[in-house]
Design a protein around this motif. Structure first.
Motif, PDB file in Angstrom:
ATOM      1  N   ILE A  91      48.339  17.827  72.028  1.00 40.59           N
ATOM      2  CA  ILE A  91      47.252  16.905  72.369  1.00 40.59           C
ATOM      3  C   ILE A  91      46.142  16.999  71.330  1.00 40.59           C
ATOM      4  O   ILE A  91      45.627  15.988  70.843  1.00 40.59           O
ATOM      5  N   PHE A  92      45.785  18.238  70.979  1.00 41.97           N
ATOM      6  CA  PHE A  92      44.676  18.354  70.033  1.00 41.97           C
ATOM      7  C   PHE A  92      45.099  17.997  68.620  1.00 41.97           C
ATOM      8  O   PHE A  92      44.316  17.412  67.871  1.00 41.97           O
ATOM      9  N   MET A  93      46.321  18.346  68.242  1.00 46.26           N
ATOM     10  CA  MET A  93      46.779  17.908  66.923  1.00 46.26           C
ATOM     11  C   MET A  93      46.787  16.392  66.865  1.00 46.26           C
ATOM     12  O   MET A  93      46.451  15.786  65.839  1.00 46.26           O
ATOM     13  N   ALA A  94      47.145  15.765  67.989  1.00 44.37           N
ATOM     14  CA  ALA A  94      47.083  14.304  68.059  1.00 44.37           C
ATOM     15  C   ALA A  94      45.655  13.812  67.908  1.00 44.37           C
ATOM     16  O   ALA A  94      45.394  12.787  67.262  1.00 44.37           O
ATOM     17  N   SER A  95      44.683  14.579  68.483  1.00 47.95           N
ATOM     18  CA  SER A  95      43.279  14.164  68.367  1.00 47.95           C
ATOM     19  C   SER A  95      42.791  14.268  66.930  1.00 47.95           C
ATOM     20  O   SER A  95      42.005  13.443  66.463  1.00 47.95           O
ATOM     21  N   LEU A  96      43.248  15.310  66.207  1.00 45.07           N
ATOM     22  CA  LEU A  96      42.865  15.432  64.799  1.00 45.07           C
ATOM     23  C   LEU A  96      43.369  14.247  63.989  1.00 45.07           C
ATOM     24  O   LEU A  96      42.644  13.645  63.199  1.00 45.07           O
ATOM     25  N   PHE A  97      44.625  13.917  64.190  1.00 43.76           N
ATOM     26  CA  PHE A  97      45.182  12.797  63.446  1.00 43.76           C
ATOM     27  C   PHE A  97      44.631  11.469  63.949  1.00 43.76           C
ATOM     28  O   PHE A  97      44.547  10.501  63.186  1.00 43.76           O
ATOM     29  N   SER A  98      44.240  11.410  65.228  1.00 43.87           N
ATOM     30  CA  SER A  98      43.580  10.197  65.734  1.00 43.87           C
ATOM     31  C   SER A  98      42.263   9.977  65.000  1.00 43.87           C
ATOM     32  O   SER A  98      41.916   8.848  64.646  1.00 43.87           O
ATOM     33  N   GLY A  99      41.518  11.073  64.800  1.00 47.60           N
ATOM     34  CA  GLY A  99      40.260  10.955  64.062  1.00 47.60           C
ATOM     35  C   GLY A  99      40.478  10.457  62.661  1.00 47.60           C
ATOM     36  O   GLY A  99      39.736   9.610  62.153  1.00 47.60           O
ATOM     37  N   ALA A 100      41.518  10.978  62.007  1.00 48.37           N
ATOM     38  CA  ALA A 100      41.820  10.526  60.649  1.00 48.37           C
ATOM     39  C   ALA A 100      42.248   9.071  60.637  1.00 48.37           C
ATOM     40  O   ALA A 100      41.807   8.273  59.804  1.00 48.37           O
ATOM     41  N   LEU A 101      43.102   8.703  61.584  1.00 43.19           N
ATOM     42  CA  LEU A 101      43.604   7.328  61.623  1.00 43.19           C
ATOM     43  C   LEU A 101      42.496   6.327  61.923  1.00 43.19           C
ATOM     44  O   LEU A 101      42.454   5.240  61.337  1.00 43.19           O
ATOM     45  N   SER A 102      41.574   6.678  62.841  1.00 45.35           N
ATOM     46  CA  SER A 102      40.520   5.734  63.209  1.00 45.35           C
ATOM     47  C   SER A 102      39.609   5.434  62.024  1.00 45.35           C
ATOM     48  O   SER A 102      39.257   4.280  61.765  1.00 45.35           O
ATOM     49  N   THR A 103      39.229   6.479  61.285  1.00 48.00           N
ATOM     50  CA  THR A 103      38.354   6.271  60.140  1.00 48.00           C
ATOM     51  C   THR A 103      39.094   5.622  58.977  1.00 48.00           C
ATOM     52  O   THR A 103      38.576   4.712  58.327  1.00 48.00           O
ATOM     53  N   ALA A 104      40.305   6.098  58.707  1.00 53.98           N
ATOM     54  CA  ALA A 104      41.073   5.543  57.593  1.00 53.98           C
ATOM     55  C   ALA A 104      41.403   4.076  57.818  1.00 53.98           C
ATOM     56  O   ALA A 104      41.336   3.260  56.888  1.00 53.98           O
TER      57      ALA A 104
END
Length: 575
Positions: free
Chosen positions: A335-348
């Motif tokens: 879940i948290f690894m998904a949140s890290l990549f979610s943060g990257a995806l949202s900004t990118a």
């Protein structure tokens, strides 16, 4: 140390599938009605305040924040949260000055303002500055979660970078701004859930939040206030509030990522609500990240992971914690690894869409002004895809920088974004500003901030890292002669005048760049005033005569700095 389980990878993959599906869905809807470039780049100017608010928060606080802020608090203490006091100063300028001017001139690219106010050359200079800034910034954004995943899984960084970059590139290039905004809503939810899970489980591991604060206080991490005015100290109250304000203004007021959201709002009222809601929204996220940092310090109080050679960078601490402490809870680390990549995806995704908008509006449309809407939308999608590949390539180079991702991100905005911001500030606030003045001011500001950053690389400043302990590490007996197990980092001071000058805090880069660009832009405009004089619409300027109306929010004539009874049009009529 544990490892990511199959369930963690399932959760992680599910997040990528959902993010891609949202973009593909909006791309499919757009293709059915043959969406225009206005629909693709500005979501048809129909977004309400809530998704706009969430998207703004997600774009500003990416994986850099989720990894960088806890690492910052772990390494230097909780004083970083003082930067929250800069948010009202940033948002107020966007709501009252910059946002209304962009909306009432009905533009698509922020740099279009520079042409209306100055000249085509200034617009192209602004475009190049923005492209350079965000290609570098987005490379850091994609690199950050890959750095975390490298610490917790037997997955080479190249694979995670390519996977994340391609997923982001595909759904951004297909779904457009509407897909980006609604994907941000989903991903922000994942980020918040991930932070809460880490804080709750980590605090429980050490005996509750009271114990977390006790341990943090004993370790010197509850260092809230430092009122020393010396700009060479990495973080002080003045540096965090005003240096943070200067660093945030270019991002929130004139960057294409934010301008597109301001223009995508269905009304000025919706935009203002979304922006004002960002103040408590940003404070909430920063508070969660700071608590996560304190929890990490409490958990690893007696065994610093970096000194014990279990991680390569403090930016990996949070990711290490996930599999070190939570590997028995199948799916929770995922879940948290998904949140890290979610943060990257949202900004990118936001950045790629903005880069596509700037390139199409400022370059392609200039040379091919008569393209059909369908053809223009196809070209915009292709541009977004190509930028995705470029950013992915640059992300592989970021690993050689060798410093904390949060500091790198702020430095990029300060070195490039602040001088770029100075051109808009001169244009909107200084009626006599002209093309020659703003160009010279911008280039001078960029030169000085670049010089400072290169000097800081050659003469590294004193970072004032707080003490850590390896008392309970397996390497204690063989690596440390100090019986207490405490490692103190030396403060080398300033060995010569150059080192002292280059030791200015990275948060002041933006302040220096913006002030130089603005002040010298005004001075050069006065010097070359007659040569650069041209006619322009007064609606391109901030209306000082209505300042009192803005402060009191009178609705009879003006509201939030613009004539509310005048319909938004491309070339507003002169009063």
């Amino acid at each position: 140390m544990g490892a990511l389980s199959a369930w963690d990878y399932v959760v992680f993959a599910l997040m990528l599938v959902i993010s891609s599906s949202i973009g593909l869905y909006h791309g499919y809807k757009g293709s059915r009605k043959r969406a225009s470039t206005d629909d693709y780049l500005l979501a048809g100017r129909s977004i309400g305040w809530f998704p706009l608010f969430v998207s703004l928060v997600a774009s500003y606080l990416s994986a850099i924040a989720l990894l960088g802020m806890p690492s910052e608090v772990y390494t230097y203490g909780i004083q970083y949260v003082i930067i929250m006091f800069s948010y009202p100063l940033i948002i107020a300028q966007c709501v009252f000055i910059y946002g209304p001017i962009f909306r009432r001139n009905h533009i698509t690219s922020a740099n279009e303002y520079l042409e209306l106010r100055f000249s085509k050359f200034v617009r192209l200079l602004g475009s190049l500055m923005f492209i350079l800034e965000y290609v570098l910034y987005l490379a850091v954004v994609l690199y950050a979660p890959s750095l975390a995943l490298q610490a917790v899984a037997d997955l080479p960084m190249e694979i995670s970078l390519i996977t994340t970059g391609l997923v982001c590139t595909v759904y951004t290039s297909i779904g457009g701004m509407k897909g980006v905004i609604w994907t941000d809503v989903f991903q922000t939810f994942i980020m918040v859930v991930g932070l809460i899970v880490v804080i709750s489980i980590g605090a429980n591991d050490v005996g509750g939040m009271r114990k977390v604060f006790e341990i943090s206080n004993q370790g010197g991490r509850l260092n809230f206030f430092n009122f020393n005015p010396d700009p060479r100290i990495r973080h002080t109250f003045v540096t965090l509030v005003f240096g943070g304000m200067f660093s945030g203004i270019p991002v929130y007021c004139v960057s294409q990522m934010m301008v597109q959201r301001v223009l995508a709002g269905k009304s000025q009222r919706a935009v203002n609500i979304a922006l004002l809601m960002n103040i408590p929204g940003l404070m909430f996220i920063v508070g969660l990240c700071a608590l996560a940092g304190l929890v990490m310090f409490a958990v690893y109080e007696k065994c610093d992971l970096k000194e014990n050679h279990q991680i390569k960078s403090n930016d990996q601490i949070l990711a290490f914690f996930l599999v070190n402490k939570l590997d028995h809870l199948k799916g929770v680390p995922g879940i948290f690894m998904a949140s890290l990549f979610s943060g990257a995806l949202s900004t990118a995704s936001s950045g790629l869409n903005s880069l596509a908008a700037v390139t199409y509006e400022d370059f392609v449309k200039t040379f091919h002004p008569n393209l059909s809407q369908h053809r223009a939308t196809q070209i915009s999608k292709l541009i977004a895809f190509l930028y995705g590949l470029l950013v992915l390539g640059c992300a592989f180079l970021v690993s050689y920088v060798g410093t904390m991702v949060l500091q790198v991100a702020y430095s990029i905005h300060g070195i490039i974004g602040a001088p770029y911001m100075g051109m808009f500030a001169v244009g909107m606030l200084f009626p006599w500003g002209n093309s020659i003045g703003v160009c010279l001011g911008c280039l001078l500001g960029f030169s000085i901030t670049l010089w400072l950053s290169v000097g800081a690389f050659m003469y590294p400043p004193d970072k004032n890292i707080l003490d850590v302990s390896i008392e309970q590490c397996s390497s204690f007996n063989t690596t440390l002669t100090n019986s207490t197990g405490v490692i103190s980092f030396p403060h080398h001071g300033y060995v010569n005048p150059f080192a002292s000058f280059y030791s200015v805090s990275y948060l002041w880069y933006a302040g220096i760049g913006l002030c130089v660009s603005f002040v010298f832009g005004c001075v050069f405009s006065l010097v070359f005033g007659r040569r650069g004089k041209r006619e322009y619409n007064k609606d391109l300027l901030f209306n000082y005569s209505k300042l009192w109306s803005i402060i009191t929010c009178k609705r009879n004539n003006y509201h939030m700095g613009y004539a509310s009874h005048i319909p938004m049009q491309r070339y507003p009529e002169k009063n």
